[in-house]
Design a protein around this motif. Sequence first.
Motif, PDB file in Angstrom:
ATOM      1  N   LYS A 219       1.023  -1.188   0.040  1.00  0.00           N
ATOM      2  CA  LYS A 219      -0.190   0.115   0.044  1.00  0.00           C
ATOM      3  C   LYS A 219       1.038   1.359   0.004  1.00  0.00           C
ATOM      4  O   LYS A 219       2.006   1.301   0.939  1.00  0.00           O
ATOM      5  N   TYR A 220       0.390   2.242  -1.011  1.00  0.00           N
ATOM      6  CA  TYR A 220       1.266   3.340  -1.067  1.00  0.00           C
ATOM      7  C   TYR A 220       0.373   4.686  -0.446  1.00  0.00           C
ATOM      8  O   TYR A 220      -0.663   4.774  -1.345  1.00  0.00           O
ATOM      9  N   GLY A 221       0.728   5.194   0.563  1.00  0.00           N
ATOM     10  CA  GLY A 221      -0.177   6.566   0.919  1.00  0.00           C
ATOM     11  C   GLY A 221       0.517   7.850   0.209  1.00  0.00           C
ATOM     12  O   GLY A 221       1.778   8.102   0.390  1.00  0.00           O
ATOM     13  N   ILE A 222      -0.515   8.624  -0.342  1.00  0.00           N
ATOM     14  CA  ILE A 222       0.219   9.564  -1.251  1.00  0.00           C
ATOM     15  C   ILE A 222       0.355  10.887  -0.097  1.00  0.00           C
ATOM     16  O   ILE A 222      -0.831  11.169   0.390  1.00  0.00           O
ATOM     17  N   ASN A 223       1.427  11.800  -0.268  1.00  0.00           N
ATOM     18  CA  ASN A 223       1.605  12.720   0.612  1.00  0.00           C
ATOM     19  C   ASN A 223       0.991  12.340   2.266  1.00  0.00           C
ATOM     20  O   ASN A 223       0.021  12.941   2.649  1.00  0.00           O
ATOM     21  N   ALA A 224       1.606  11.256   2.622  1.00  0.00           N
ATOM     22  CA  ALA A 224       1.112  10.653   3.854  1.00  0.00           C
ATOM     23  C   ALA A 224       1.663  11.032   5.399  1.00  0.00           C
ATOM     24  O   ALA A 224       1.582  10.746   6.179  1.00  0.00           O
ATOM     25  N   TYR A 225       2.678  12.177   5.060  1.00  0.00           N
ATOM     26  CA  TYR A 225       3.417  12.547   6.187  1.00  0.00           C
ATOM     27  C   TYR A 225       3.324  14.051   6.223  1.00  0.00           C
ATOM     28  O   TYR A 225       3.324  14.971   5.510  1.00  0.00           O
ATOM     29  N   GLN A 226       2.844  14.661   7.496  1.00  0.00           N
ATOM     30  CA  GLN A 226       2.751  16.050   7.883  1.00  0.00           C
ATOM     31  C   GLN A 226       4.179  16.511   7.614  1.00  0.00           C
ATOM     32  O   GLN A 226       5.269  15.859   8.120  1.00  0.00           O
ATOM     33  N   GLY A 227       4.177  17.681   7.396  1.00  0.00           N
ATOM     34  CA  GLY A 227       5.563  18.569   7.270  1.00  0.00           C
ATOM     35  C   GLY A 227       6.383  18.214   5.954  1.00  0.00           C
ATOM     36  O   GLY A 227       6.723  19.039   5.079  1.00  0.00           O
ATOM     37  N   SER A 228       6.710  17.051   5.794  1.00  0.00           N
ATOM     38  CA  SER A 228       7.726  16.709   4.497  1.00  0.00           C
ATOM     39  C   SER A 228       6.801  16.386   3.258  1.00  0.00           C
ATOM     40  O   SER A 228       7.364  16.686   2.263  1.00  0.00           O
ATOM     41  N   GLY A 229       5.607  15.908   3.659  1.00  0.00           N
ATOM     42  CA  GLY A 229       4.820  15.548   2.259  1.00  0.00           C
ATOM     43  C   GLY A 229       5.060  14.375   1.635  1.00  0.00           C
ATOM     44  O   GLY A 229       4.957  14.024   0.431  1.00  0.00           O
ATOM     45  N   ASN A 230       6.068  13.583   2.354  1.00  0.00           N
ATOM     46  CA  ASN A 230       6.339  12.301   1.608  1.00  0.00           C
ATOM     47  C   ASN A 230       5.171  11.164   1.599  1.00  0.00           C
ATOM     48  O   ASN A 230       4.516  11.343   2.322  1.00  0.00           O
ATOM     49  N   GLY A 231       5.730  10.197   0.657  1.00  0.00           N
ATOM     50  CA  GLY A 231       4.631   9.055   0.626  1.00  0.00           C
ATOM     51  C   GLY A 231       4.862   8.215   1.446  1.00  0.00           C
ATOM     52  O   GLY A 231       6.246   8.082   2.137  1.00  0.00           O
ATOM     53  N   SER A 232       4.000   7.192   1.930  1.00  0.00           N
ATOM     54  CA  SER A 232       4.454   6.040   2.887  1.00  0.00           C
ATOM     55  C   SER A 232       3.971   4.861   2.073  1.00  0.00           C
ATOM     56  O   SER A 232       2.994   4.629   1.589  1.00  0.00           O
ATOM     57  N   LEU A 233       5.032   3.799   2.306  1.00  0.00           N
ATOM     58  CA  LEU A 233       4.877   2.534   1.597  1.00  0.00           C
ATOM     59  C   LEU A 233       4.894   1.587   2.673  1.00  0.00           C
ATOM     60  O   LEU A 233       5.924   1.437   3.533  1.00  0.00           O
ATOM     61  N   SER A 234       3.887   0.477   2.652  1.00  0.00           N
ATOM     62  CA  SER A 234       3.946  -0.377   3.856  1.00  0.00           C
ATOM     63  C   SER A 234       3.466  -1.903   2.931  1.00  0.00           C
ATOM     64  O   SER A 234       2.942  -1.748   1.903  1.00  0.00           O
ATOM     65  N   ILE A 235       3.994  -2.689   3.457  1.00  0.00           N
ATOM     66  CA  ILE A 235       3.723  -4.222   2.967  1.00  0.00           C
ATOM     67  C   ILE A 235       3.120  -4.971   3.980  1.00  0.00           C
ATOM     68  O   ILE A 235       3.624  -5.218   5.225  1.00  0.00           O
ATOM     69  N   VAL A 236       1.953  -5.723   3.852  1.00  0.00           N
ATOM     70  CA  VAL A 236       1.457  -6.505   4.592  1.00  0.00           C
ATOM     71  C   VAL A 236       0.932  -8.054   4.236  1.00  0.00           C
ATOM     72  O   VAL A 236       0.909  -8.058   3.167  1.00  0.00           O
ATOM     73  N   GLY A 237       0.872  -8.873   5.220  1.00  0.00           N
ATOM     74  CA  GLY A 237       0.494 -10.182   4.660  1.00  0.00           C
ATOM     75  C   GLY A 237      -0.433 -11.074   5.731  1.00  0.00           C
ATOM     76  O   GLY A 237      -0.020 -10.516   7.053  1.00  0.00           O
ATOM     77  N   GLY A 238      -0.954 -11.766   5.360  1.00  0.00           N
ATOM     78  CA  GLY A 238      -1.708 -12.610   6.391  1.00  0.00           C
ATOM     79  C   GLY A 238      -2.406 -13.826   5.896  1.00  0.00           C
ATOM     80  O   GLY A 238      -2.523 -14.105   4.934  1.00  0.00           O
ATOM     81  N   VAL A 239      -3.329 -14.508   6.854  1.00  0.00           N
ATOM     82  CA  VAL A 239      -4.120 -15.586   6.400  1.00  0.00           C
ATOM     83  C   VAL A 239      -5.286 -15.255   6.796  1.00  0.00           C
ATOM     84  O   VAL A 239      -5.890 -14.606   7.976  1.00  0.00           O
ATOM     85  N   GLY A 240      -6.623 -15.562   5.803  1.00  0.00           N
ATOM     86  CA  GLY A 240      -8.010 -15.501   6.130  1.00  0.00           C
ATOM     87  C   GLY A 240      -8.724 -16.693   6.079  1.00  0.00           C
ATOM     88  O   GLY A 240      -8.230 -17.624   5.339  1.00  0.00           O
ATOM     89  N   LEU A 241     -10.036 -16.552   6.470  1.00  0.00           N
ATOM     90  CA  LEU A 241     -10.999 -17.595   6.484  1.00  0.00           C
ATOM     91  C   LEU A 241     -12.089 -17.123   5.557  1.00  0.00           C
ATOM     92  O   LEU A 241     -12.672 -15.819   5.686  1.00  0.00           O
ATOM     93  N   ARG A 242     -12.652 -17.749   4.532  1.00  0.00           N
ATOM     94  CA  ARG A 242     -13.466 -17.654   3.731  1.00  0.00           C
ATOM     95  C   ARG A 242     -15.036 -17.600   4.203  1.00  0.00           C
ATOM     96  O   ARG A 242     -15.140 -18.613   5.137  1.00  0.00           O
ATOM     97  N   PHE A 243     -15.898 -16.693   3.758  1.00  0.00           N
ATOM     98  CA  PHE A 243     -17.184 -16.919   4.391  1.00  0.00           C
ATOM     99  C   PHE A 243     -18.215 -16.393   3.299  1.00  0.00           C
ATOM    100  O   PHE A 243     -17.888 -16.199   2.186  1.00  0.00           O
TER     101      PHE A 243
END
Length: 243
Positions: A219-243
Amino acid sequence: MRFIAGSSRSNLKFLTDQTGTISKDIELLTNSKTSETPGTHQALLTTLKVRIEGNKPQLKFFVTLGKVMKLSLKSVATLSALSALALSPLFFAGSASAQSVRFDGSYVGAGVGGSVTSGGVSNDEAVFGGNIQGRFAIPNAPVSVRGSVMFNGDNSAVIPSLTYDLPVSRNTNVYLGAGYGFVQKDGQTSQIGNKDSAVISAGVESEVAKGVVVYSDAKYGINAYQGSGNGSLSIVGGVGLRF
């Protein structure tokens, strides 16, 4: 085959030796033009003619072999091109028949993740935490509604999004989407920056067993930091159950 290979090596050695000898004769013949010894030039010319005449069968063999090899290479190239044209319909037909099956299930899961960028200001360092993520499939449509909660010890963010889902193999999708991140505490670092921002995402999901789904995305947040205006990149992963 061994006999043929041995004969070829012998012929090649013979040709190399004779070529070297003839080259020396030509060099001597060239130098003899300035020689003061009468008849030297004519004698060398006669010797060169005799040597070439004596080796005509072998030289002719290699000339013929060269022509055959050139023709063979052209034939191979032509045959390869025709084969490619002939097999291309089969390839495309096979690809069409093996079309991927879209994963259309809805699920909720949990996992871990973290930001891999910082805001460039104190207290805007990259952080690690957990995530809760869900997918709500829209029947008979290549799009999904997704929601993600990313949290750490100091802050959290909620990111609803809409994604386009593309099947790549049986029960496996890649997806690309856009949404908006709502940070709980502005000015405090989270996995997706320290303020609300537009978010784009790309990921993959797969049902690896009946009712069990694994997922991972960036996920990439555009202009995600106050003051600097930098973007933020995060990486996630997990396991889910279907319903």
